[in-house]
Design an enzyme around this catalytic site. Structure first.
Site, short mmCIF file in Angstrom:
data_model
loop_
_atom_site.label_atom_id
_atom_site.label_comp_id
_atom_site.label_asym_id
_atom_site.label_seq_id
_atom_site.Cartn_x
_atom_site.Cartn_y
_atom_site.Cartn_z
CB SER A 7 -0.88 0.01 1.24
OG SER A 7 -1.40 1.31 1.44
CG HIS A 32 -4.21 -1.29 -1.17
ND1 HIS A 32 -5.38 -1.98 -1.43
CD2 HIS A 32 -4.50 -0.44 -0.15
CE1 HIS A 32 -6.33 -1.55 -0.61
NE2 HIS A 32 -5.83 -0.62 0.17
CG ASP A 34 -5.15 2.96 1.16
OD1 ASP A 34 -6.09 2.17 1.07
OD2 ASP A 34 -4.06 2.67 1.68
CG MET A 36 -8.01 7.76 2.68
SD MET A 36 -7.02 7.81 4.17
CE MET A 36 -6.34 6.15 4.16
CG HIS A 65 -9.42 0.77 0.09
ND1 HIS A 65 -8.74 0.58 1.28
CD2 HIS A 65 -10.73 0.87 0.43
CE1 HIS A 65 -9.59 0.57 2.28
NE2 HIS A 65 -10.80 0.75 1.80
CG MET A 67 -11.20 4.05 2.61
SD MET A 67 -9.59 4.00 3.40
CE MET A 67 -8.54 3.96 1.95
CG MET A 136 -11.44 -1.73 6.00
SD MET A 136 -9.97 -1.48 5.00
CE MET A 136 -8.88 -0.65 6.15
N GLY A 144 -0.13 2.11 9.63
CA GLY A 144 0.63 1.87 10.85
C GLY A 144 -0.18 1.59 12.10
CG ASP A 174 -6.21 -2.17 3.65
OD1 ASP A 174 -5.04 -1.99 4.02
OD2 ASP A 174 -6.90 -1.31 3.07
#
Ligand code: DX5
Ligand code: ZN
Length: 221
Positions: A7, A32, A34, A36, A65, A67, A136, A144, A174
């Site tokens: 990711s 991957h 992300d 957001m 992904h 979000m 998730m 992290g 994930d």
């Protein structure tokens, strides 16, 4: 074969192409990404123009992904920008069946994602439609974090249900995967294992990915 999917959330965004090249050379096949929006999750990452640049920088399968609120509006823009597959959160889709089918109609595999607090049984009626299911194992928004073990129960359920129904969706996890829990994650039934901080915050991301990949194969065999 179980795939380790780096990711880029924990990569150096000012040197993204270099960081991507590192893991690409280590032999992974998926990346991957992300997305957001600062509404669905309390963080903001990137939009279609950045994905377009990432697309030019790599041949890896871009696993996007989403979000964000209103995935029906934004999924087509990410597909146009180069996403190879797109996942949407069940929690953002009142018409999930339709959303998944629209992504597929736009030409890419569609995945559905579940937050830690959403029961996996909420997916029962779309399992036939989804190309993959992403569980998730942290609350989405940040890299992290620590893996929430309950996620592995959901993975086991998905694997069992897939066999019972004769389906072939892929199962992805994930959040919070590291060297200590990877074997358990793979044994629970994951096909794709996303790892952010473990890879990109290590001194040698390429070597870390290669090590994780080996570890995953050993646990899966
Ligand atoms: C979290 C993101 C993850 C994140 C995982 O909201 O969806 O993809 O990058 O990162 P780690 O492996 O650091 O938990
Ligand atoms: Zn993610």
């Amino acid at each position: 074969m179980v795939q380790i999917v780096p990711s880029i959330l924990s990569a150096d965004f000012a040197r993204l192409a270099d960081d991507i090249a590192r893991v690409e050379h280590a032999g992974v096949s998926m990346l991957h990404v992300d997305v957001m929006d600062g509404h669905f999750v309390p963080n903001i990452t990137l939009g279609p123009p950045v994905l377009k640049c990432i697309r030019k920088a790599t041949r890896l399968t871009l696993d996007v992904h989403l979000m964000l609120m209103d995935p029906d509006r934004y999924a087509p823009l990410f597909i146009e920008a180069g996403a190879d597959q797109v996942s949407v959160h069940q929690e953002t889709c009142p018409h999930l069946d339709r959303t998944l089918r629209q992504i597929q109609a736009a030409g890419v595999p569609a995945g559905v994602v579940l937050n830690p607090a959403t029961p996996v049984t909420m997916l029962e009626d779309v399992l036939e439609v989804a190309d993959f299911v992403l569980i998730m194992s942290v609350n989405p928004g940040f890299g992290g974090q620590r893996l929430i073990p309950r996620a592995l129960e959901k993975i086991r359920w998905l694997k069992e249900r897939r066999a019972q129904l004769g389906l072939n969706y892929a199962i992805e996890i994930d959040g919070g995967v590291n060297h200590d829990n990877l074997a358990d994650v793979v044994r629970a039934g994951c096909d794709w294992v996303v790892t952010g901080a473990t890879v990109f915050e290590s001194p040698d991301p390429a070597a870390t990915v290669a090590g994780l990949q080996q570890m995953a194969q050993a646990a899966g065999s």
